[in-house]
Design a protein around this motif. Structure first.
Motif, short mmCIF file in Angstrom:
data_model
loop_
_atom_site.label_atom_id
_atom_site.label_comp_id
_atom_site.label_asym_id
_atom_site.label_seq_id
_atom_site.Cartn_x
_atom_site.Cartn_y
_atom_site.Cartn_z
N ARG A 258 0.85 -1.19 0.00
CA ARG A 258 0.00 0.00 0.00
C ARG A 258 0.89 1.24 0.00
NH1 ARG A 258 -1.41 -4.60 3.05
NH2 ARG A 258 -1.13 -3.40 4.96
N TRP A 259 0.83 1.98 -1.10
CA TRP A 259 1.75 3.08 -1.33
C TRP A 259 1.05 4.44 -1.17
CZ3 TRP A 259 6.94 3.23 -3.12
CH2 TRP A 259 7.55 1.97 -3.25
N ALA A 260 1.78 5.39 -0.56
CA ALA A 260 1.40 6.80 -0.57
C ALA A 260 2.28 7.50 -1.60
CB ALA A 260 1.60 7.42 0.81
N LEU A 261 1.65 8.18 -2.54
CA LEU A 261 2.36 8.91 -3.60
C LEU A 261 2.18 10.40 -3.34
CD1 LEU A 261 3.82 9.04 -6.36
CD2 LEU A 261 1.57 8.81 -7.45
N SER A 262 3.29 11.12 -3.23
CA SER A 262 3.21 12.54 -2.89
C SER A 262 4.19 13.36 -3.71
CB SER A 262 3.46 12.75 -1.39
OG SER A 262 4.74 12.26 -1.02
N GLY A 263 4.08 14.67 -3.60
CA GLY A 263 4.93 15.60 -4.34
C GLY A 263 4.21 16.92 -4.51
N GLN A 264 4.96 17.96 -4.90
CA GLN A 264 4.38 19.28 -5.10
C GLN A 264 3.39 19.27 -6.26
OE1 GLN A 264 8.20 21.47 -5.49
NE2 GLN A 264 7.38 22.81 -3.89
N ASN A 265 2.55 20.29 -6.32
CA ASN A 265 1.67 20.46 -7.47
C ASN A 265 2.50 20.50 -8.74
OD1 ASN A 265 -0.18 22.71 -5.43
ND2 ASN A 265 -0.88 20.71 -6.05
N THR A 423 -4.02 -4.20 -3.25
CA THR A 423 -2.90 -3.27 -3.39
C THR A 423 -3.46 -1.86 -3.52
OG1 THR A 423 -1.62 -5.00 -4.49
CG2 THR A 423 -0.83 -2.74 -4.73
N LEU A 424 -2.77 -0.88 -2.93
CA LEU A 424 -3.28 0.49 -2.90
C LEU A 424 -2.20 1.48 -3.33
CD1 LEU A 424 -5.35 2.71 -1.86
CD2 LEU A 424 -4.19 2.53 0.35
N ILE A 425 -2.61 2.46 -4.15
CA ILE A 425 -1.81 3.67 -4.40
C ILE A 425 -2.71 4.84 -4.07
CG2 ILE A 425 -0.47 5.02 -6.05
CD1 ILE A 425 -0.31 2.53 -7.82
N MET A 426 -2.27 5.70 -3.16
CA MET A 426 -3.10 6.84 -2.76
C MET A 426 -2.30 8.12 -2.81
SD MET A 426 -5.53 7.35 0.56
CE MET A 426 -6.11 8.99 1.07
N VAL A 427 -2.91 9.16 -3.39
CA VAL A 427 -2.32 10.49 -3.47
C VAL A 427 -3.12 11.43 -2.57
CG1 VAL A 427 -1.85 12.47 -4.96
CG2 VAL A 427 -1.53 10.16 -5.84
N THR A 428 -2.43 12.18 -1.74
CA THR A 428 -3.07 13.26 -0.99
C THR A 428 -2.01 14.27 -0.59
OG1 THR A 428 -4.35 13.86 0.97
CG2 THR A 428 -2.86 11.99 1.19
N HIS A 429 -2.45 15.54 -0.46
CA HIS A 429 -1.55 16.58 0.03
C HIS A 429 -1.69 16.77 1.54
CE1 HIS A 429 0.02 17.86 -3.81
NE2 HIS A 429 -1.19 17.97 -4.31
N HIS A 440 4.48 1.82 2.13
CA HIS A 440 5.58 2.41 1.36
C HIS A 440 5.19 3.83 0.94
CE1 HIS A 440 6.14 -1.94 0.91
NE2 HIS A 440 7.41 -1.71 0.62
N GLN A 441 6.21 4.66 0.65
CA GLN A 441 5.96 6.01 0.19
C GLN A 441 6.89 6.34 -0.98
OE1 GLN A 441 4.97 9.22 2.61
NE2 GLN A 441 4.42 8.03 4.43
N LEU A 442 6.35 7.09 -1.95
CA LEU A 442 7.15 7.60 -3.07
C LEU A 442 6.89 9.09 -3.18
CD1 LEU A 442 8.94 7.24 -5.61
CD2 LEU A 442 6.84 6.80 -6.91
N TYR A 443 7.96 9.88 -3.12
CA TYR A 443 7.84 11.34 -3.25
C TYR A 443 8.44 11.74 -4.59
CZ TYR A 443 8.18 16.33 -2.26
OH TYR A 443 8.03 17.69 -2.31
#
Length: 448
Positions: A258-265, A423-429, A440-443
């Motif tokens: 289960r992944w958190a996907l993040s990053g600037q706009n 399995t999860l991929i989630m994007v949030t600010h 897991h996390q991907l920035y």
């Protein structure tokens, strides 16, 4: 200074109250921005889900963001030194130079909100009404926007009204808060301190036990691949003209992670997800494996999509037909935007079951476009879960939800991910929106 916040649960009638207020003010110096997942009527008529990734379909006589903002600036008034300074400040605050050459249809949801706000502020309104202005913005930009609104309210004699579903976004400097209850009635204006003092805390879990057990007891079907690598990317790069969105990216997601996907706009999060969802034509030129099968080895888009449940700002703005909410949910069974074939009773029962899980069974027959933006998002969440997918891709799934419904949606996600092979991929600010199942996390770094 007068900065007011209007708050209330999803579906309580905040937008209707604002409409009445606008009629009462009846001034050409009122500006209203609904930060919904929409580009506006002139563009929406041509919009489809994959258009952002199929940029060759865009008419290149279409004006760019820079063209549109320049026109808005000239139309709004005389080109004075004060207005030029304000324009420079806005461009600096929102890093507008990074996307002035883009077509508006290609903007990320965060970039779109920056464009809308800049264009509106060029008009120097007396009353500025903004609905959910902070959603879709990264943490740094949210804080900068709060500072800007404070300066506008104190130095420009501008009356600002914020309409918020997410009440922990209320800036501390607001002078008045008006709460709309579930019957659409409003209470007396109170101060920020008085409002905060009487707010009940949200329980750590709001999904009833019987619903949790029902999700965990769902039968497993043949819809899941018995795969090891759900996603595998090697040296993936995506470019549009001279602009690099992703550069030399490696990413592997194994079954059950289960992944958190993040990053600037504008850092490429939605572009990356478009590769996983098979919506981006550049995926064929990249070294990508989905569900243990190399991309382009004979599988169709629909072979891939049948294993994915998906919600995103792009999807939200793709739903323009006023179908009943249950038909929107049923479209997830066929991976379509809208649904033209009538589902059978078994499918309808499944859709009603998921609407009930999200607490909106009573909205099943309500036209989608007549729902509040928060209610629409709950419907689209039910759509993402309805086929019991192996891979959940949730791109800013809690947009516009009040605190209670955010907790409910997190409960559903957490419970669903306890099941085998999910399995999860989630994007949030917002870090607090992430479910507690993240492994897991991907920035993503924004490319220069």
């Amino acid at each position: 200074m007068k900065i007011t916040a209007i708050v209330g649960r999803n579906g309580s009638g905040k937008t209707q109250y604002v409409e009445q207020l606008r009629k009462k003010l009846a001034s050409d110096r009122v500006r209203y921005i609904a930060f919904s997942d929409s580009y506006g009527p002139n563009v929406d008529n041509q919009y489809y889900l994959q258009l952002r990734w199929n940029q060759h379909d865009i008419d290149h006589e279409t004006p760019t963001v820079g063209d549109l903002l320049h026109s808005a600036y000239l139309l709004a008034g005389e080109d004075t030194e004060e207005r030029r300074l304000m324009k420079e400040q806005l461009y600096h605050l929102f890093h507008m130079d990074d996307f002035l050459d883009k077509y508006i249809i290609t903007l990320s949801s965060g970039e779109l909100r920056k464009f809308q706000l800049t264009k509106t502020l060029f008009a120097n309104p007396k009353w500025l009404i903004m609905e959910n202005p902070f959603i879709g913005l990264d943490a740094e930009t949210r804080e900068q926007l709060k500072e800007l609104l404070y300066l506008l309210g104190t130095k420009r004699d501008m009356e600002i009204i914020l309409v918020l579903a997410k009440t922990d976004d209320i800036p501390e400097y607001v002078t008045d808060i008006l709460e709309i209850d579930h019957n659409g009635k409003h209470r007396s204006y109170v101060t920020y301190e008085s409002y905060k003092a009487v707010q009940p805390s949200i329980s750590p879990h709001v999904l009833p036990r019987e619903k949790q057990e029902a999700i965990l007891s769902l039968p497993y079907t043949d819809n899941n691949y018995n795969c090891h690598r759900v996603v595998e990317m090697h040296h993936v790069s995506i470019r549009y003209g001279e602009r690099t969105i992703l550069r030399d990216l490696d990413w592997t997601i194994l079954n059950g992670e289960r992944w958190a996907l993040s990053g600037q706009n504008g850092s490429g999060k939605s572009t990356l997800l478009s590769l996983v969802c098979a919506d981006n034509p550049q995926s064929y030129a990249c070294d990508i494996t989905l569900f243990d099968r190399p991309r382009g080895s004979g599988e169709t888009i629909w072979d891939i999509k049948r294993h994915i449940g998906y919600v995103s700002p792009e999807m939200h703005r793709s739903y323009k037909r006023n179908l009943p909410a249950i038909r929107i949910v049923a479209s997830g069974l066929m991976d379509s935007i809208g649904l033209y074939a009538v589902p059978d009773k078994k499918d309808y029962d499944k859709c009603r079951w998921w609407l009930d899980i999200f607490g909106i069974a009573h909205l099943a027959d309500r036209p989608f476009l007549q729902l509040s933006s928060g209610e629409q998002r709950l419907v689209l969440l039910a759509r993402a879960f309805v086929k019991d997918p192996q891979l959940l891709i949730l791109d800013e799934p809690l947009h516009g939800l009040d605190l209670w419904n955010r907790r409910l949606a997190k409960d559903v996600i957490e419970t669903f991910c306890q099941r085998q092979g999910k399995t999860l991929i989630m994007v949030t600010h917002y870090q607090e929106e992430l479910p507690n199942v993240i492994t897991h996390q991907l920035y993503l770094q924004k490319q220069q």
